[in-house]
Write an enzyme that holds these catalytic residues in place. Structure first.
Site, PDB file in Angstrom:
ATOM      1  CG  LEU A 526      42.756  34.455  38.400  1.00  0.00           C
ATOM      2  CD1 LEU A 526      43.383  33.906  38.612  1.00  0.00           C
ATOM      3  CD2 LEU A 526      43.333  35.891  38.692  1.00  0.00           C
ATOM      4  NE  ARG A 530      35.110  39.471  41.175  1.00  0.00           N
ATOM      5  CZ  ARG A 530      34.953  40.628  40.109  1.00  0.00           C
ATOM      6  NH1 ARG A 530      34.224  41.237  40.435  1.00  0.00           N
ATOM      7  NH2 ARG A 530      35.418  40.505  39.399  1.00  0.00           N
ATOM      8  CG  ASN A 555      44.270  33.490  41.898  1.00  0.00           C
ATOM      9  OD1 ASN A 555      45.430  32.355  42.028  1.00  0.00           O
ATOM     10  ND2 ASN A 555      45.047  34.905  41.924  1.00  0.00           N
ATOM     11  NE  ARG A 586      44.078  36.701  33.948  1.00  0.00           N
ATOM     12  CZ  ARG A 586      42.914  37.230  34.063  1.00  0.00           C
ATOM     13  NH1 ARG A 586      42.119  36.568  33.297  1.00  0.00           N
ATOM     14  NH2 ARG A 586      42.379  38.240  34.441  1.00  0.00           N
ATOM     15  CG  ASP A 602      38.837  39.611  33.531  1.00  0.00           C
ATOM     16  OD1 ASP A 602      40.296  38.625  34.202  1.00  0.00           O
ATOM     17  OD2 ASP A 602      38.932  40.518  33.455  1.00  0.00           O
ATOM     18  CD  GLU A 690      46.472  39.761  34.660  1.00  0.00           C
ATOM     19  OE1 GLU A 690      45.762  39.863  34.612  1.00  0.00           O
ATOM     20  OE2 GLU A 690      47.189  40.742  35.679  1.00  0.00           O
ATOM     21  CG  ASP A 691      46.023  43.453  31.516  1.00  0.00           C
ATOM     22  OD1 ASP A 691      47.640  43.350  32.458  1.00  0.00           O
ATOM     23  OD2 ASP A 691      45.593  43.855  31.585  1.00  0.00           O
ATOM     24  NE  ARG A 734      46.448  48.200  33.085  1.00  0.00           N
ATOM     25  CZ  ARG A 734      47.009  46.497  33.475  1.00  0.00           C
ATOM     26  NH1 ARG A 734      47.453  46.178  34.382  1.00  0.00           N
ATOM     27  NH2 ARG A 734      45.873  46.587  31.478  1.00  0.00           N
TER      28      ARG A 734
END
Length: 777
Positions: A526, A530, A555, A586, A602, A690-691, A734
């Site tokens: 994802l 960058r 994305n 992802r 990543d 999401e993780d 989180r």
């Protein structure tokens, strides 16, 4: 393998060339079974199970149906993948015959209804391959089909008399409680603590006699036949025993055998008391909820018992069915013993001892299984219709339709210089993991049991999945593995990419137990604006063994720069355009992913080739787990009575972050299409977590913790631009995510582990204050 598994073409579908299937007539209408009353010729294995549904407005008795039932049924039909508008190719013809509404004008008599059924355009003289569906919304439902000859048509309803029910042909279905409204899963009480205020509760009043104006005489009506021969009954003994337990004060129980406002019920059945909201409040405080079967043994299934069962499962009270003659919904396919305690009425004197002897672990497993059954099969009208169709489809051994993959809309790009020309980017490590074959991209072998799966594992497959799939295809006592994935409860099936044989690569199979010749993995990366960091990460993948292809999930709404040169790593790089910026992208099951193994990474992750190879080999020996590098754990905050997210170095972990982790593509389907939408919405709201959501999902399904490999704790590339995780609000979000996910699941599914897999050739450097940690090799 090529000789033993030749490629076969699908057979040509041949529809019957005449209306009469030529089936031998059954001895009587009540002796119908699939072998004697069902035309398999209309439902070949490759048919796809097309279902034609009659429009309720096209027949006269449709005017007498409950408007809410009609509306819910019509909405469910529109969303079901098996429905066809072409009756000439249909395998099943479905007719909605109830629930009847209370109106001033009487509905058609049984004889009139029978004539109208025979007048249906595709009834074909005897109604074979038709299903008459009666969806109950009330505790007392009219069993008006009792006096109607259904011919070779199957009946799906909540109430059956023994003389009426055709075992293995008719279907006992659940009541339709949430006709149009969706249940709010956040209002469902948590599954813990295991023990609640009351050990068990029961509220009801026995109905001795109750007449319905909808019955016709002669012939003898449904209620008259029940009242004509009153059976020996244990209800008096049950009342005395339960009152004695309550009076003993050994445990706090609540039993009431009279109601201020009893609901209408069938004769010899225990009526429900009061309003639904009041009953649910009592059940929320109950560890067990008693369901007493009707006193008349001829009543093998009733809407009243179905309603009690539904409400108990909805709020996590473990149902205790007193009476082993009752048929629970879909009893041929669901192992009710994993969620319901079924006790013969003569054992009522031993009931208190039996309930006290269950351990907390057993109780939690049953409650978790009960919630799965409720959410998957009963909670909405879509689930009820899908489960009816899935039951029929499974009975006739037609495989489920595969769940869709996400189409990968590629962004054109051009390759630049050859990767690996910059010596500063080469970092393959010095770990010798043995010989490696250099092969072109090789997709995982396709699933070879599409049409034999249902026939070979009907019983086990049904209990493992359905589906689906609402809080996931999961039974705590029989976890779903990716190699055996099948969703039945939702009416759709997932066809795994690989055959599920698993194991390691060719040259390591003797040492690691592998049993496929070779296997590769797909990198899913994802990225968001960058480009330089992304290009460097892609170059580092050059020459990586076992790599099939790289799928870059772009994305950003802004396309890549026109002058951007992508590295040529000798393997395909597929750049996928997304509809919106979402971290959930992802885990979309992209059709470009042709391997079972996915390495989610990543764009700023910096892993050596030897580390990735080692992680892949570990995953092949634990294909149902998340296997990766950065370990994290959750902790209980005593002061605030909430869960916390912790990323400190620790001997113990409960999560492996998917910024650098292997998982099976199966979980991408579950995450994207099955996991509750509220979780994905929160990921989008916070652009975070999401993780954590993926770790919750896998731990909930497998009841196993993830596997961390190597001693690596951080994996970011040096000098990369700042990531989202460096934001001060990152950890606060989180914390909120974990507590919200626990509320959605009803319990904390994450499991702690101190297990870590290292190669003997990796050198572990531990901080001085962590010397007591144990490393497993």
């Amino acid at each position: 393998m090529a000789q033993n598994q030749p490629k076969l073409s699908l057979p040509v579908r041949l529809l019957p060339d005449k209306e009469d299937p030529g089936l031998p007539p059954p001895k009587s209408a009540r002796s119908c079974r699939l072998r004697s009353c069902f035309d398999y010729g209309r439902c070949p294995l490759t048919s796809g199970f097309p279902v034609y549904v009659y429009d309720t407005g096209s027949y006269s008795w449709g005017d007498y149906l409950d408007p809410l039932v009609k509306q819910a049924f019509a909405a469910s039909v529109k969303s079901n993948i098996y429905i066809t508008d072409n009756p000439s190719i249909a395998c099943i013809y479905m007719v909605l015959v109830g629930e009847l509404q209370e109106s001033s004008s009487p509905p058609p008599s049984p004889s009139e209804l029978e004539k109208q059924l025979k007048a249906l355009p595709y009834w074909r003289s005897d109604g074979h391959n038709h299903v008459l569906v009666h969806l109950s919304r009330k505790s007392m439902t009219q069993n008006f089909l009792y006096n109607v000859s259904a011919g070779r048509a199957a009946v799906a309803q909540s109430t059956f008399l023994e003389q009426q029910y055709r075992e293995g042909f008719d279907l006992v279905v659940s009541p339709l409680v949430h006709a149009l409204s969706e249940p709010n899963f956040l209002e469902v009480p948590p599954q813990v603590p295991v023990k609640r205020k009351y050990l068990f509760t029961f509220q009801g009043e026995r109905v001795e006699s109750l007449r319905s104006s909808l019955q016709e005489v002669p012939p003898q009506s449904f209620e008259e036949e029940m009242e004509g021969d009153p059976p020996a009954d244990y209800d008096d003994r049950i009342i005395g025993t339960l009152k004695a337990v309550q009076d003993s004060h050994l445990d706090q129980v609540l039993v009431e055998f009279t109601c201020k406002d009893p609901r209408p019920s069938l004769p010899t059945e225990w009526s429900l008391c009061g309003q639904r909201e009041d009953r649910l409040e009592v059940l929320k405080a109950s560890t067990f909820a008693l369901v007493i079967a009707p006193g008349d043994g001829q009543l093998v299934a009733s809407a009243g018992c179905g309603m009690r069962l539904f409400e108990a499962l909805e709020v996590g009270a473990i149902p205790v069915m007193l009476g082993d003659h009752s048929r629970l919904p879909y009893h041929h396919f669901i192992r009710w013993s994993e969620a319901v305690i079924i006790v013969p009425k003569p054992r009522v004197t031993e009931l208190h001892f039996l309930l006290r002897s269950l351990s907390d672990n057993d109780l939690l497993a049953m409650r978790r299984q009960g919630r799965f059954l409720w959410e998957t099969y009963f909670s909405t009208s879509e689930n009820v219709l899908s489960t009816i169709l899935a039951s029929i489809r499974t009975s006739i051994q037609v495989p489920a339709a595969p769940i869709k993959e996400e189409p990968a809309h590629e962004i054109p790009h051009k390759a630049g210089k050859l990767a690996g020309t910059d010596a500063n980017l080469a970092d393959n490590g010095d770990l010798d993991l043995g010989p490696v074959e250099t092969e072109p991209p090789y997709a995982s072998p396709r699933f070879l049991r599409n049409f034999t799966y249902t026939a070979a594992e009907t019983y086990r497959a049904w209990n493992r999945a359905p589906g689906p799939f609402h809080l996931f295809p999961h039974t705590p006592l029989d976890p779903v593995l990716p190699s055996e994935a099948k969703f039945l409860g939702s009416g759709t099936g997932f066809r795994p990419i690989g055959g599920g044989t698993g194991g390691s690569g060719k040259e390591f199979q003797a040492a690691l137990g592998g049993n496929v010749p070779r296997e590769q993995f797909t990198v899913v990366m994802l990225t968001y604006e960058r480009e330089e960091v992304l290009m460097n990460s892609l170059e580092r993948l050059n020459g990586l063994p076992y790599l099939n292809k790289v799928v870059v999930v772009w994305n950003s709404p802004k396309p890549p720069s026109d002058d951007l040169l992508w590295p040529d790593i000798g393997l395909p790089i597929v750049v996928v355009r997304t509809d919106k910026n979402s971290l959930n992208n992802r885990f979309l099951p992209w059709d470009a992913v042709e391997t079972e193994a996915i390495l989610s990474i990543d764009d700023d992750a910096h892993l050596r080739h030897d580390e990735i190879m080692f992680g892949f080999r570990v995953w092949r020996e634990a294909r149902d787990r998340v296997v990766g590098f950065p370990g994290r754990y959750h902790a209980w905050d005593v002061n605030h009575q909430s869960w916390l997210y912790n990323s400190n170095y620790s001997c113990e972990l409960s999560m492996v972050l998917t910024g650098a982790a292997f998982f099976h593509k199966y979980y991408a389907y579950l995450y994207s299409y099955v996991m509750p939408q509220a979780i994905r919405d929160m990921v989008d709201e916070y652009i975070n977590c999401e993780d954590i959501a993926m770790n919750f999902l896998v731990s909930h399904i497998t009841r196993k913790p993830p596997i961390k490999v190597t001693s690596r704790w951080t994996f970011r590339c040096p000098g990369c631009p700042q990531a989202l995780s460096h934001d001060d609000s990152h950890f606060h979000e989180r914390h909120k995510c974990i507590n919200f996910f626990v509320k959605v699941y009803g319990y904390m599914p994450l499991l702690y582990t101190q297990f870590r897999v290292d190669s003997v050739l990796f050198k572990t450097r531990l901080p001085h204050d962590k010397t007591k940690c144990f490393k497993f090799i």
